[in-house]
Design a protein around this motif. Structure first.
Motif, PDB file in Angstrom:
ATOM      1  N   HIS A  81       2.426 -10.838   8.766  1.00  6.25           N
ATOM      2  CA  HIS A  81       1.529 -10.464   7.647  1.00  6.25           C
ATOM      3  C   HIS A  81       0.711  -9.454   8.108  1.00  6.25           C
ATOM      4  O   HIS A  81       0.471  -8.286   7.413  1.00  6.25           O
ATOM      5  CB  HIS A  81       0.517 -11.332   6.935  1.00  6.25           C
ATOM      6  CG  HIS A  81       1.462 -12.279   6.263  1.00  6.25           C
ATOM      7  ND1 HIS A  81       1.096 -13.825   6.168  1.00  6.25           N
ATOM      8  CD2 HIS A  81       2.608 -12.541   5.424  1.00  6.25           C
ATOM      9  CE1 HIS A  81       2.186 -14.559   5.463  1.00  6.25           C
ATOM     10  NE2 HIS A  81       2.906 -13.505   4.920  1.00  6.25           N
ATOM     11  N   SER A  82       0.115  -9.356   9.319  1.00  9.07           N
ATOM     12  CA  SER A  82      -0.750  -8.405   9.929  1.00  9.07           C
ATOM     13  C   SER A  82       0.012  -7.162  10.019  1.00  9.07           C
ATOM     14  O   SER A  82      -0.557  -5.902   9.806  1.00  9.07           O
ATOM     15  CB  SER A  82      -1.891  -8.772  10.735  1.00  9.07           C
ATOM     16  OG  SER A  82      -0.903  -9.144  12.052  1.00  9.07           O
ATOM     17  N   ASP A  84       2.900  -6.328   8.696  1.00  9.75           N
ATOM     18  CA  ASP A  84       3.161  -5.440   7.312  1.00  9.75           C
ATOM     19  C   ASP A  84       1.898  -4.622   6.798  1.00  9.75           C
ATOM     20  O   ASP A  84       2.248  -3.581   6.435  1.00  9.75           O
ATOM     21  CB  ASP A  84       3.823  -6.397   6.593  1.00  9.75           C
ATOM     22  CG  ASP A  84       4.269  -5.878   5.232  1.00  9.75           C
ATOM     23  OD1 ASP A  84       4.991  -4.956   5.531  1.00  9.75           O
ATOM     24  OD2 ASP A  84       3.990  -6.432   4.204  1.00  9.75           O
ATOM     25  N   ALA A  85       0.774  -5.452   6.923  1.00  9.72           N
ATOM     26  CA  ALA A  85      -0.411  -4.864   6.538  1.00  9.72           C
ATOM     27  C   ALA A  85      -0.681  -3.245   7.192  1.00  9.72           C
ATOM     28  O   ALA A  85      -0.874  -2.283   6.474  1.00  9.72           O
ATOM     29  CB  ALA A  85      -1.483  -5.314   6.692  1.00  9.72           C
ATOM     30  N   GLU A  86      -0.421  -3.297   8.557  1.00  5.75           N
ATOM     31  CA  GLU A  86      -0.605  -1.931   9.507  1.00  5.75           C
ATOM     32  C   GLU A  86       0.384  -0.864   8.946  1.00  5.75           C
ATOM     33  O   GLU A  86       0.220   0.361   8.839  1.00  5.75           O
ATOM     34  CB  GLU A  86      -0.404  -2.361  10.766  1.00  5.75           C
ATOM     35  CG  GLU A  86      -1.439  -3.263  11.554  1.00  5.75           C
ATOM     36  CD  GLU A  86      -0.767  -3.624  12.993  1.00  5.75           C
ATOM     37  OE1 GLU A  86       0.031  -2.946  13.410  1.00  5.75           O
ATOM     38  OE2 GLU A  86      -1.445  -4.215  13.474  1.00  5.75           O
ATOM     39  N   GLU A  89      -0.732   0.559   5.470  1.00  3.03           N
ATOM     40  CA  GLU A  89      -1.717   1.619   5.596  1.00  3.03           C
ATOM     41  C   GLU A  89      -1.365   2.503   6.265  1.00  3.03           C
ATOM     42  O   GLU A  89      -1.907   3.827   6.115  1.00  3.03           O
ATOM     43  CB  GLU A  89      -2.486   0.934   6.723  1.00  3.03           C
ATOM     44  CG  GLU A  89      -3.571  -0.164   6.196  1.00  3.03           C
ATOM     45  CD  GLU A  89      -4.732  -0.872   7.065  1.00  3.03           C
ATOM     46  OE1 GLU A  89      -4.669  -0.259   8.216  1.00  3.03           O
ATOM     47  OE2 GLU A  89      -4.779  -1.982   6.824  1.00  3.03           O
ATOM     48  N   LYS A 176       6.367   0.413   0.550  1.00  2.00           N
ATOM     49  CA  LYS A 176       5.148   0.592  -0.035  1.00  2.00           C
ATOM     50  C   LYS A 176       5.218   0.631  -1.624  1.00  2.00           C
ATOM     51  O   LYS A 176       4.719  -0.110  -2.346  1.00  2.00           O
ATOM     52  CB  LYS A 176       4.277   1.538   0.392  1.00  2.00           C
ATOM     53  CG  LYS A 176       2.824   1.467  -0.127  1.00  2.00           C
ATOM     54  CD  LYS A 176       1.990   2.513   0.290  1.00  2.00           C
ATOM     55  CE  LYS A 176       0.476   2.223  -0.181  1.00  2.00           C
ATOM     56  NZ  LYS A 176      -0.364   3.045   0.505  1.00  2.00           N
TER      57      LYS A 176
END
Length: 254
Positions: A81-82, A84-86, A89, A176
């Motif tokens: 998850h982290s 994917d968040a990166e 962004e 995205k």
């Protein structure tokens, strides 16, 4: 590297007119006096930048999790998850594309932890029998979840089910423009490597579209050289008219 474990990989550019979009990790490392085999296939789409980012960052993020040894499944899920968040962004830099992933972490040659999003697949051979260790995240299987998120699954005649008429997998990193309707939740499987375990295969969907799990296992069961086995498996897929980019890793236990 464990003396009784060998590994090798092979990749082949498909017949599409874009650059190769697959990336591979096949390596051994040490962490906290434990030996780790790190294996992964990242199958990019709409460009290769997200898959390339995963190649250099995903395992680093997994191994940075403070409770990796004690709560391995939860740590891997958080790292997926982290990461994917990166990627989201950095969408301006990495582009609008995405990537599937299948990762396998071999701990001290005895425990295998597999995680995946998308349709790249991990299969283990035990006593000649194929067993799938990952989950194919197909839009048709996750239609209700996609619709709950406000998306839809289309299945035009002659085509495969696609999220919002675009993506043929229900879970992925990046993407995205579709992320509100997509998941990056990995499925995680924990498998003990006992005396019955012969080898594992990690491969992108270019193999699994044309070969069943058992056919793949049978194709390479007598090939002792792991890298040659990976090459032969890709050649078998091409002979069955697979046109996709294909990446394959074979890890043999002797």
């Amino acid at each position: 590297m464990s003396k009784n474990i060998t590994h090798g990989f092979h990749c082949l550019k498909g017949k599409s007119n874009h650059d190769m979009e697959d990336y591979v990790v096949s390596d051994f490392t040490k962490k906290d006096d434990r030996e780790l085999g790190l294996f992964a296939i990242f199958d990019g789409h709409l460009g290769h930048d997200v898959a390339k980012y995963l190649q250099t960052h995903l395992f680093n993020n997994i191994l940075k999790e403070h409770d990796f040894w004690t709560k391995t499944e939860e740590a891997i899920k958080r790292a997926y998850h982290s990461t994917d968040a990166e990627i989201l962004e950095k969408a301006r830099l990495l582009g609008r594309g995405g990537s599937t992933a299948v990762t396998a972490i071999l701990i001290n040659g005895q425990r295998l932890v597999v995680a995946n999003v998308g349709d790249s697949r991990a299969v283990i051979c035990k006593n000649g029998v194929a067993k799938q260790l990952s989950v194919d995240h197909e839009p048709s299987k996750e239609k209700s979840m996609i619709e709950k998120r406000g998306g839809f699954v289309s299945n035009l005649p002659g085509d495969v089910p696609r999220v919002d008429g675009q993506l043929a997998v229900a879970r992925a990193f990046g993407d995205k423009s579709l992320k509100i309707h997509l998941s990056s939740d990995p499925d995680v499987t924990d498998e003990m490597i006992d005396d019955d375990a012969e080898f594992i295969i990690l491969a992108s969907d270019g193999i699994w579209k044309v070969l069943s799990n058992q056919e793949a296992v049978d194709t390479i069961k007598n090939i002792k050289d792991a890298q040659m086995a990976a090459k032969v498996l890709i050649e078998a897929a091409v002979s069955r008219k697979s046109k996709d980019d294909i990446s394959c890793i074979v890890v043999r236990f002797h």
